[in-house]
Design a protein around this motif. Structure first.
Motif, mmCIF file in Angstrom:
data_model
loop_
_atom_site.group_PDB
_atom_site.id
_atom_site.type_symbol
_atom_site.label_atom_id
_atom_site.label_comp_id
_atom_site.label_asym_id
_atom_site.label_seq_id
_atom_site.Cartn_x
_atom_site.Cartn_y
_atom_site.Cartn_z
ATOM 1 N N PHE A 4 -24.770 -29.725 -25.620
ATOM 2 C CA PHE A 4 -23.343 -30.029 -25.844
ATOM 3 C C PHE A 4 -22.526 -29.494 -24.670
ATOM 4 O O PHE A 4 -22.965 -28.584 -23.959
ATOM 5 C CB PHE A 4 -22.858 -29.373 -27.143
ATOM 6 N N VAL A 7 -20.132 -25.311 -27.604
ATOM 7 C CA VAL A 7 -20.420 -24.930 -28.991
ATOM 8 C C VAL A 7 -19.318 -23.980 -29.433
ATOM 9 O O VAL A 7 -18.981 -23.026 -28.712
ATOM 10 C CB VAL A 7 -21.791 -24.233 -29.113
ATOM 11 N N ILE A 9 -18.354 -21.372 -32.387
ATOM 12 C CA ILE A 9 -18.916 -20.635 -33.535
ATOM 13 C C ILE A 9 -17.755 -20.165 -34.407
ATOM 14 O O ILE A 9 -16.896 -19.410 -33.952
ATOM 15 C CB ILE A 9 -19.765 -19.430 -33.087
ATOM 16 N N LEU A 30 -20.071 -29.087 -30.593
ATOM 17 C CA LEU A 30 -20.763 -28.702 -31.834
ATOM 18 C C LEU A 30 -19.991 -27.543 -32.454
ATOM 19 O O LEU A 30 -19.700 -26.551 -31.772
ATOM 20 C CB LEU A 30 -22.196 -28.255 -31.519
ATOM 21 N N LEU A 32 -20.116 -24.749 -35.503
ATOM 22 C CA LEU A 32 -21.062 -24.110 -36.447
ATOM 23 C C LEU A 32 -20.353 -23.091 -37.324
ATOM 24 O O LEU A 32 -19.463 -22.387 -36.844
ATOM 25 C CB LEU A 32 -22.107 -23.301 -35.662
ATOM 26 N N ARG A 125 -20.440 -31.217 -36.823
ATOM 27 C CA ARG A 125 -20.266 -29.977 -37.596
ATOM 28 C C ARG A 125 -21.563 -29.623 -38.299
ATOM 29 O O ARG A 125 -22.230 -30.500 -38.853
ATOM 30 C CB ARG A 125 -19.161 -30.162 -38.638
ATOM 31 N N THR A 145 -30.169 -21.201 -33.436
ATOM 32 C CA THR A 145 -29.384 -21.343 -34.678
ATOM 33 C C THR A 145 -30.337 -21.628 -35.835
ATOM 34 O O THR A 145 -31.507 -21.960 -35.617
ATOM 35 C CB THR A 145 -28.364 -22.501 -34.584
ATOM 36 N N VAL A 150 -30.061 -24.751 -29.329
ATOM 37 C CA VAL A 150 -28.955 -25.583 -28.830
ATOM 38 C C VAL A 150 -28.568 -25.049 -27.455
ATOM 39 O O VAL A 150 -28.618 -23.843 -27.226
ATOM 40 C CB VAL A 150 -27.727 -25.458 -29.771
ATOM 41 N N ALA A 152 -25.460 -25.260 -24.379
ATOM 42 C CA ALA A 152 -24.072 -25.684 -24.138
ATOM 43 C C ALA A 152 -23.576 -25.113 -22.826
ATOM 44 O O ALA A 152 -23.991 -24.015 -22.426
ATOM 45 C CB ALA A 152 -23.175 -25.208 -25.269
ATOM 46 N N LEU A 155 -19.223 -21.691 -24.448
ATOM 47 C CA LEU A 155 -19.362 -21.134 -25.796
ATOM 48 C C LEU A 155 -18.021 -20.545 -26.229
ATOM 49 O O LEU A 155 -17.434 -19.737 -25.499
ATOM 50 C CB LEU A 155 -20.433 -20.039 -25.778
#
Ligand code: FDA
Length: 399
Positions: A4, A7, A9, A30, A32, A125, A145, A150, A152, A155
């Motif tokens: 991605f 990401v 979080i 993404l 999470l 998601r 994860t 994953v 990216a 972050l």
């Protein structure tokens, strides 16, 4: 391994907003969260109606070791901007008190808005999905994860503060910050009721339920806080907006100073009452304060409530006024994380860019929302910080 551009979080206020904007600007994002539901704090906020911003939000409404940090983001994404978004989503709202804007119907309206913005940006998601490990890797980051590895380029940490652990708060953001060499300003419960030792509180515990407007202050110099708000007596101590506001400024060992009659020149009002009537002292005081509070104060001062005013000495009236207008109290603690609306402290902003929320230590790593050492007053300011910091970050993700 899935790859991605970014990401994020934490699918709370800041994470959802950032992911939606970045996605709409073309980033593959993404999002999470380890909780099964997104945005639990929005759901319970504002008594279920989410005080989603404050019309008057500005840097002066925030606490931080580095007070200038929030300026840029707040100026680039203002309350007016978020109100415009709420209106575009046709969410009815109203102003309650001192610029505080609430949904007419439900906090779910704001969650719906954020989810639609994420959908419009094609945000992927995943939840519940925890993050087990994060590593810097060539060109970005690798994450282990619960749903597999994953990769990216960037972050974004939007995992919030420590308050209300039962709905998913964790110290993940602080641990990650430390992993990459960041200093974390010691987190402490804020916007939280204050408690008092049993001996200090015994004379007041019968006042539970009494509410009145007060002036409240603590601290000194730059760390001084002062508010004119409503105070609520509880069985264990003090609460209500006045105490929640001052709790963010309070440090252990510091006294609180309260004026229980802030609208009045009380010594003068009592002397005038004495000059013009033969009412009982208790009745005269109950015109200025809630009855139960007036009674408790007279008992504490050793003055009979049924003494006619002309028989009370001026000196006694002045002493009574002074006790009411300069009440000093030493809290012994707070109700803690279980009751705190927010966390003061967090990732030290001196190591972040105020333009992009990016780490000065680890390129591509961003911190937004409450995990950062920027804490708003009560009244919609914390969500405005979530929106503004998320917006600043999202611009940088897609620059
Ligand atoms: P937020 O806490 O919203 O989101 C963090 C997300 O990260 C959560 O979804 C969590 O599950 C997730 N997460 C945490 N650890 C994780 C991990 N290890 N892995 C993956 N995900 C993880 N403010 C305001 O302005 N107006 C108001 O009316 C209210 N009312 C209010 C009431 C109550 C009871 C509380 C507790 C708080 C408020 N607030 C408020 C404060 C406001 O809710 C808060 O400041 C914002 O939600 C902060 O937004 P964030 O996105 O930074 O964190």
């Amino acid at each position: 391994m899935q790859t991605f551009d970014a990401v994020v979080i934490g699918a709370g206020a800041a994470g959802l907003f950032c992911a939606g904007i970045a996605g709409q600007r073309g980033a593959r994002v993404l999002l999470l969260d380890h909780s099964p539901k997104v945005a639990e704090k929005i759901r319970i906020s504002g008594g279920g109606r989410c005080n989603f911003t404050n019309r008057d939000a500005g840097p002066a409404n925030f606490l931080s070791e580095n007070p200038a940090f929030c300026r840029s983001a707040l100026a680039r994404y203002t309350a007016v901007d978020f109100i415009g978004l709420v209106q575009r989503h046709r969410i009815p709202f109203h102003e309650k008190h001192k610029g505080q804007l609430f949904c007419d119907e439900s906090s779910e309206d704001i969650i719906g808005l954020l989810l639609r913005e994420c959908d419009a940006g094609g945000v992927v998601r995943r939840q519940p999905c925890g993050v087990r490990a994060v590593r810097a890797a060539p060109g970005g980051f690798e994450l282990d994860t619960d749903a597999g590895p994953v990769q990216a380029t960037r972050l974004v940490v939007a995992t919030g503060g420590l308050s209300i652990p039962k709905i998913g708060a964790t110290d993940f953001g602080y641990r990650l910050a430390r992993q990459f060499g960041h200093r974390v300003v010691e987190p402490r419960p804020a916007l939280v009721p204050l408690t008092f030792g049993a001996d200090t509180w015994a004379p007041f515990s019968a006042l539970a339920g009494v509410a009145l407007p007060v002036r409240i202050e603590t601290g000194s110099g730059k760390a001084r806080g002062e508010f004119l708000e409503d105070l609520l007596f509880t069985h264990r101590g003090l609460s209500g907006p006045a105490v929640l506001q001052i709790s963010s400024f309070w440090r252990p060992g510091q006294p609180l100073r309260l004026d229980l009659c802030p609208q009045l020149d009380l010594p003068r009002a009592l002397r005038e009452a004495k000059a013009s009537s033969r009412r009982h002292l208790g009745n005269a005081l109950a015109e200025l304060l809630p009855q139960r509070l007036a009674d408790a104060w007279l008992t504490a001062a050793g003055l009979p409530a049924d003494r006619p005013l002309p028989e009370v000495r001026d000196r006694e009236l002045d002493a009574l006024a002074q006790r009411l207008q300069r009440w000093e109290l030493l809290p012994d603690g707070t109700e803690g994380w279980r009751k705190a609306e927010v966390t003061a402290g967090g990732v030290d902003t001196r190591e972040l860019s105020s333009q992009s929320m990016e780490s000065k230590r680890q390129p591509g790593l961003h911190f937004i929302g409450e995990v950062v050492d920027v804490t708003g007053w009560l009244g919609g300011y914390n969500f405005q910080w979530a929106w503004a910091s998320a917006h600043a970050c999202a611009q940088a993700l897609t620059a």
